[in-house]
Design a protein around this motif. Structure first.
Motif, short mmCIF file in Angstrom:
data_model
loop_
_atom_site.label_atom_id
_atom_site.label_comp_id
_atom_site.label_asym_id
_atom_site.label_seq_id
_atom_site.Cartn_x
_atom_site.Cartn_y
_atom_site.Cartn_z
N VAL A 142 0.84 -1.19 0.00
CA VAL A 142 0.00 0.00 0.00
C VAL A 142 0.88 1.24 0.00
O VAL A 142 1.98 1.25 0.56
N SER A 143 0.38 2.28 -0.66
CA SER A 143 1.01 3.60 -0.60
C SER A 143 0.24 4.41 0.44
O SER A 143 -1.00 4.40 0.43
N VAL A 144 0.97 5.08 1.32
CA VAL A 144 0.32 5.82 2.40
C VAL A 144 0.85 7.25 2.42
O VAL A 144 2.04 7.48 2.66
N PHE A 145 -0.04 8.22 2.16
CA PHE A 145 0.32 9.62 2.35
C PHE A 145 0.26 9.92 3.84
O PHE A 145 -0.77 9.71 4.49
N THR A 146 1.38 10.39 4.38
CA THR A 146 1.47 10.56 5.83
C THR A 146 2.03 11.92 6.20
O THR A 146 2.75 12.56 5.42
N LEU A 173 4.52 8.16 1.44
CA LEU A 173 4.75 9.39 0.70
C LEU A 173 4.44 10.55 1.64
O LEU A 173 3.63 10.40 2.56
N ALA A 174 5.08 11.69 1.42
CA ALA A 174 4.95 12.81 2.35
C ALA A 174 3.75 13.69 2.02
O ALA A 174 3.54 14.05 0.85
N PHE A 175 2.98 14.02 3.05
CA PHE A 175 1.90 15.00 2.86
C PHE A 175 1.85 15.90 4.10
O PHE A 175 1.16 15.60 5.07
N PRO A 176 2.62 17.01 4.09
CA PRO A 176 2.57 17.96 5.21
C PRO A 176 1.23 18.68 5.23
O PRO A 176 0.99 19.58 4.42
N ARG A 177 0.35 18.28 6.12
CA ARG A 177 -1.03 18.75 6.07
C ARG A 177 -1.20 20.22 6.37
O ARG A 177 -2.26 20.79 6.10
N MET A 178 -0.18 20.89 6.91
CA MET A 178 -0.26 22.32 7.15
C MET A 178 0.19 23.14 5.94
O MET A 178 0.19 24.36 5.99
N GLY A 179 0.55 22.47 4.85
CA GLY A 179 0.89 23.17 3.63
C GLY A 179 2.38 23.29 3.39
O GLY A 179 3.20 23.09 4.29
N PRO A 235 -3.93 9.62 7.61
CA PRO A 235 -3.25 8.98 6.49
C PRO A 235 -4.22 8.61 5.38
O PRO A 235 -5.38 8.29 5.65
N MET A 236 -3.76 8.68 4.15
CA MET A 236 -4.54 8.18 3.02
C MET A 236 -3.86 6.91 2.54
O MET A 236 -2.69 6.94 2.13
N ILE A 237 -4.59 5.80 2.60
CA ILE A 237 -4.04 4.48 2.24
C ILE A 237 -4.58 4.09 0.86
O ILE A 237 -5.80 4.09 0.65
N GLN A 243 -7.32 1.89 -5.54
CA GLN A 243 -8.46 2.11 -4.64
C GLN A 243 -7.98 2.69 -3.32
O GLN A 243 -6.95 2.29 -2.79
N ALA A 244 -8.75 3.65 -2.80
CA ALA A 244 -8.41 4.31 -1.55
C ALA A 244 -9.23 3.74 -0.40
O ALA A 244 -10.45 3.56 -0.53
N ALA A 245 -8.57 3.47 0.71
CA ALA A 245 -9.25 2.99 1.91
C ALA A 245 -10.09 4.11 2.51
O ALA A 245 -9.82 5.30 2.25
N PRO A 246 -11.08 3.78 3.33
CA PRO A 246 -11.95 4.82 3.92
C PRO A 246 -11.30 5.61 5.03
O PRO A 246 -11.96 6.41 5.69
N GLY A 247 -10.01 5.45 5.28
CA GLY A 247 -9.32 6.14 6.36
C GLY A 247 -8.35 5.18 7.02
O GLY A 247 -7.95 4.17 6.43
N TYR A 248 -7.96 5.49 8.25
CA TYR A 248 -7.09 4.58 9.00
C TYR A 248 -7.79 3.24 9.17
O TYR A 248 -8.99 3.16 9.47
N LEU A 249 -7.04 2.15 8.97
CA LEU A 249 -7.53 0.80 9.22
C LEU A 249 -6.48 0.06 10.03
O LEU A 249 -5.28 0.17 9.76
N SER A 250 -6.92 -0.70 11.02
CA SER A 250 -6.00 -1.51 11.81
C SER A 250 -5.37 -2.57 10.92
O SER A 250 -5.85 -2.83 9.81
N PRO A 251 -4.29 -3.20 11.36
CA PRO A 251 -3.65 -4.24 10.53
C PRO A 251 -4.63 -5.31 10.06
O PRO A 251 -4.64 -5.68 8.88
N SER A 252 -5.47 -5.81 10.97
CA SER A 252 -6.41 -6.88 10.58
C SER A 252 -7.47 -6.34 9.63
O SER A 252 -7.86 -7.01 8.65
N ASP A 253 -7.96 -5.12 9.89
CA ASP A 253 -8.98 -4.54 9.01
C ASP A 253 -8.40 -4.19 7.64
O ASP A 253 -9.08 -4.35 6.62
#
Length: 263
Positions: A142-146, A173-179, A235-237, A243-253
């Protein structure tokens, strides 16, 4: 994203407080220039594609159309712009937003188009630009914007061993949410410039910020990619198929979700 939001969109507004336009697009000196990959050639004048692009520009001249082509229904062009899918009539007079659902295939065609675009977009960021935490033989990647400081980003990273144990490789991948004009962006650049990126990211997520290091980092490029991919928060997974996940998901989810979207 609503039509009103599209009409009033600021290109730097995703996942951070509003700031002056000049501040939104400014980048620290150690950032690589924004990537131009996947920018389509301007459509031929007088074509439905050109009218669709012109219609979007009338809404906001700063908006850049990432993809334009035939819609999945007659009389309209499909456009991907600012991380969302919209439909413009062939004469350029009407614009619609919302999901197009194929009742026969039982599929959301709008999401399918975004998934395809995200997959191509992510391919422009090679593994050398990413911070990778992976098991020896991952079943899924998975690619994760963090961001280094957001709560759920830290929660995800605190469980990185569990994701790897589940067979999931995480490529950040980097996503500085404050801009890009923020201290946040500078810290993210320092992480990506560190001799040991993995350690620098792990340390930063636990509050130990990296030393200031000068290099040409891909943070500005990743930030632009996140906006174009439709990022609403970190994070965006994103799965390998876009396909993008609906948000944070635990390892099992996350493992369960990946199994479902990979069928």
């Amino acid at each position: 994203m609503t039509l009103f939001a599209l009409a009033t969109l600021s290109l730097g507004a995703c996942a951070k407080p509003a700031v002056a336009d000049a501040e939104q697009t400014a980048a620290p000196a150690n950032q690589a220039p924004l990537s131009a990959e996947l920018k389509p050639a301007a459509p031929a004048a007088g074509t439905p594609d050109a009218r669709a692009v012109a219609a979007i520009k009338k809404i906001n001249s700063q908006l850049e159309v990432d993809r334009v082509g035939p819609a999945p229904f007659p009389g309209y062009r499909e456009v991907i712009v600012a991380g969302t899918t919209a439909y413009v009539s062939d004469d350029g007079k009407y614009l619609m937003q919302g999901s197009v659902f194929d009742m026969t295939q039982k599929k959301d065609l709008s999401e399918r188009s975004m998934d395809s675009f995200r997959k191509e977009l992510l391919a422009t960021a090679p593994k050398s630009e990413r911070i990778v935490f992976a098991p020896a033989n991952p079943k899924y990647t998975v690619s994760v914007f963090t961001d280094y400081e957001c709560g759920y980003c830290r929660k995800l990273h605190s469980e990185i061993a569990a994701y790897n144990k589940a067979g999931i490789a995480v490529e950040y991948l980097a996503f500085p949410r404050m801009g890009m004009a923020s201290e946040d962006a500078e810290v993210m650049a320092n992480i990506w410039c560190a001799p040991n990126r993995n350690k620098a990211l792990t340390d930063a997520k636990s509050g130990k910020l990296p030393a200031k290091i000068r290099c040409t980092s891909p943070v500005a490029k990743h930030y632009s990619m996140g906006q174009r991919a439709g990022l609403k928060g970190t994070p965006m997974i994103i799965a390998a198929n876009g396909q993008a996940a609906p948000g944070y998901l635990s390892p099992s989810d996350l493992l369960q979700w990946l199994e479902s979207v990979s069928k």
